[in-house]
Write a protein that holds these residues in place. Structure first.
Motif, PDB file in Angstrom:
ATOM      1  N   MET A 269      43.270 -30.569 -15.034  1.00 13.75           N
ATOM      2  CA  MET A 269      42.405 -29.399 -14.838  1.00 13.75           C
ATOM      3  C   MET A 269      42.164 -29.185 -13.347  1.00 13.75           C
ATOM      4  SD  MET A 269      38.558 -28.730 -16.319  1.00 13.75           S
ATOM      5  CE  MET A 269      39.170 -28.784 -18.010  1.00 13.75           C
ATOM      6  N   GLY A 270      42.362 -27.959 -12.882  1.00 19.53           N
ATOM      7  CA  GLY A 270      42.174 -27.651 -11.478  1.00 19.53           C
ATOM      8  C   GLY A 270      40.906 -26.857 -11.237  1.00 19.53           C
ATOM      9  N   PRO A 271      40.483 -26.724  -9.981  1.00 16.60           N
ATOM     10  CA  PRO A 271      39.262 -25.992  -9.657  1.00 16.60           C
ATOM     11  C   PRO A 271      39.413 -24.501  -9.935  1.00 16.60           C
ATOM     12  CG  PRO A 271      40.453 -26.571  -7.671  1.00 16.60           C
ATOM     13  CD  PRO A 271      41.131 -27.276  -8.789  1.00 16.60           C
ATOM     14  N   ARG A 272      38.309 -23.856 -10.234  1.00 17.23           N
ATOM     15  CA  ARG A 272      38.285 -22.422 -10.514  1.00 17.23           C
ATOM     16  C   ARG A 272      38.491 -21.639  -9.210  1.00 17.23           C
ATOM     17  NH1 ARG A 272      33.797 -22.637 -12.433  1.00 17.23           N
ATOM     18  NH2 ARG A 272      34.206 -22.856 -14.649  1.00 17.23           N
ATOM     19  N   ASN A 273      39.204 -20.509  -9.300  1.00 17.09           N
ATOM     20  CA  ASN A 273      39.412 -19.605  -8.168  1.00 17.09           C
ATOM     21  C   ASN A 273      40.104 -20.290  -6.989  1.00 17.09           C
ATOM     22  OD1 ASN A 273      39.267 -17.018  -7.064  1.00 17.09           O
ATOM     23  ND2 ASN A 273      37.405 -17.494  -5.922  1.00 17.09           N
ATOM     24  N   ALA A 274      41.076 -21.139  -7.305  1.00 15.34           N
ATOM     25  CA  ALA A 274      41.856 -21.807  -6.262  1.00 15.34           C
ATOM     26  C   ALA A 274      43.209 -22.181  -6.846  1.00 15.34           C
ATOM     27  CB  ALA A 274      41.138 -23.053  -5.746  1.00 15.34           C
ATOM     28  N   HIS A 275      44.175 -22.437  -5.977  1.00 16.13           N
ATOM     29  CA  HIS A 275      45.500 -22.841  -6.444  1.00 16.13           C
ATOM     30  C   HIS A 275      45.968 -24.062  -5.662  1.00 16.13           C
ATOM     31  CE1 HIS A 275      46.210 -20.048  -3.038  1.00 16.13           C
ATOM     32  NE2 HIS A 275      47.240 -20.835  -2.774  1.00 16.13           N
ATOM     33  N   ARG A 276      46.831 -24.804  -6.264  1.00 19.02           N
ATOM     34  CA  ARG A 276      47.338 -26.040  -5.651  1.00 19.02           C
ATOM     35  C   ARG A 276      48.243 -25.703  -4.462  1.00 19.02           C
ATOM     36  NH1 ARG A 276      49.017 -30.911  -8.361  1.00 19.02           N
ATOM     37  NH2 ARG A 276      49.598 -32.450  -6.774  1.00 19.02           N
ATOM     38  N   ALA A 277      47.985 -26.318  -3.333  1.00 22.14           N
ATOM     39  CA  ALA A 277      48.818 -26.113  -2.148  1.00 22.14           C
ATOM     40  C   ALA A 277      50.144 -26.822  -2.331  1.00 22.14           C
ATOM     41  CB  ALA A 277      48.089 -26.628  -0.906  1.00 22.14           C
TER      42      ALA A 277
END
Length: 286
Positions: A1-9
């Motif tokens: 699960m990743g953070p909301r309103n962000a994308h993996r660099a």
């Protein structure tokens, strides 16, 4: 699960990833920088705007310059969470507004989302409206973090401490409730504090492990300072001191230095603040 309103660099170097593994906590990874910015041209620009009846302040200019720099230097919009580097999808500058200038005055978190086509005029209007709303008799409508803080602070230690601990765990895993992200300065691109408004110099302020913000900067008062050039020429310039703290895991020192050079470029050419926030700039290499 990743953070909301962000994308993996995706362009993460091996040394950057190793740096995260060695220093997994943000509080152990921030670096301080004291920087004097020459704002002589900016002072003339603001004075001209005021004479024309426009309500534009130095703080408005500082926020706009930082946002424009982030659009040009995207690593400044990154953060580390769960040992991965992510990048915010939006550029949001945050600050704390006091309802009035006294020791007991309430503080409100203010988020300034800077869109790609925003300029110093639109940023100025947004900040002015938010601050006026917070200081009005009715006050600003509390939502998100501003409301949660009031609720949590009313709880006894036996309840508040474990609840805050749960929120910190959820934050680390990228699954914190949206209501706690809303109006929460720890979930912004950059936190700023205008200490010059209370006639104080800049300070070095820490950043915390909670949230997704990797940088914090404070601005001091604008003062006259004599500059001595290499050829011996002396000149009095308007200087504003800034204290900056960044998470060194998102970018190296060279990247931060070049970013500050870009901010200085905006102050040298304040008319650029009237251009869209996402305008790209190429400054001369020193």
């Amino acid at each position: 699960m990743g953070p909301r309103n962000a994308h993996r660099a995706k362009d993460v170097h091996g040394t950057e990833q190793l740096n995260i593994d060695i220093k997994p906590r943000r509080a152990d990874s921030f670096v301080f920088q004291q920087k004097d910015f020459d704002v002589t041209n900016l002072v003339k620009y603001i004075d001209k705007k005021k004479k024309a009846g426009e309500h534009i302040t130095y703080f408005h200019a500082f926020v706009t310059a930082i946002a424009k720099c982030i659009y040009n230097r995207n690593k400044l919009n990154r953060f580390v969470q769960n040992r991965h580097i992510f990048e915010h999808n939006d550029v949001v500058i945050s600050f704390v507004a006091k309802v009035s200038f006294n020791d007991k005055a309430e503080e409100i978190f203010v988020m300034v989302p800077v869109k790609e086509d925003d300029t110093i005029e639109t940023v100025s209007k947004f900040i002015t409206n938010k601050v006026e709303e917070a200081r009005s008799p009715k006050g600003i409508k509390k939502e998100g973090a501003n409301l949660a803080i009031d609720i949590l602070c009313g709880l006894p230690n036996i309840l508040r401490v474990p609840i805050v601990g749960l929120f910190k765990w959820m934050d680390d895993k990228g699954c914190i409730p949206f209501g706690l992200e809303k109006d929460n300065l720890y979930y912004s691109s950059m936190i700023v504090s205008n200490l010059g408004s209370i006639k104080n110099g800049s300070i070095h302020h820490n950043i915390v492990d909670f949230g997704t913000c990797s940088g914090l900067t404070t601005m001091g008062t604008i003062k006259n300072k004599e500059i001595i050039y290499d050829d011996g020429k002396r000149e009095v310039r308007k200087i504003c001191d800034w204290g900056l703290a960044f998470d060194e895991r998102v970018a190296d020192g060279f990247y931060f230095i070049k970013s500050m050079e870009l901010i200085q470029y905006f102050f040298n050419h304040p008319e650029t603040l009237e251009e869209p926030a996402n305008t790209k700039y190429e400054i001369e290499k020193k």
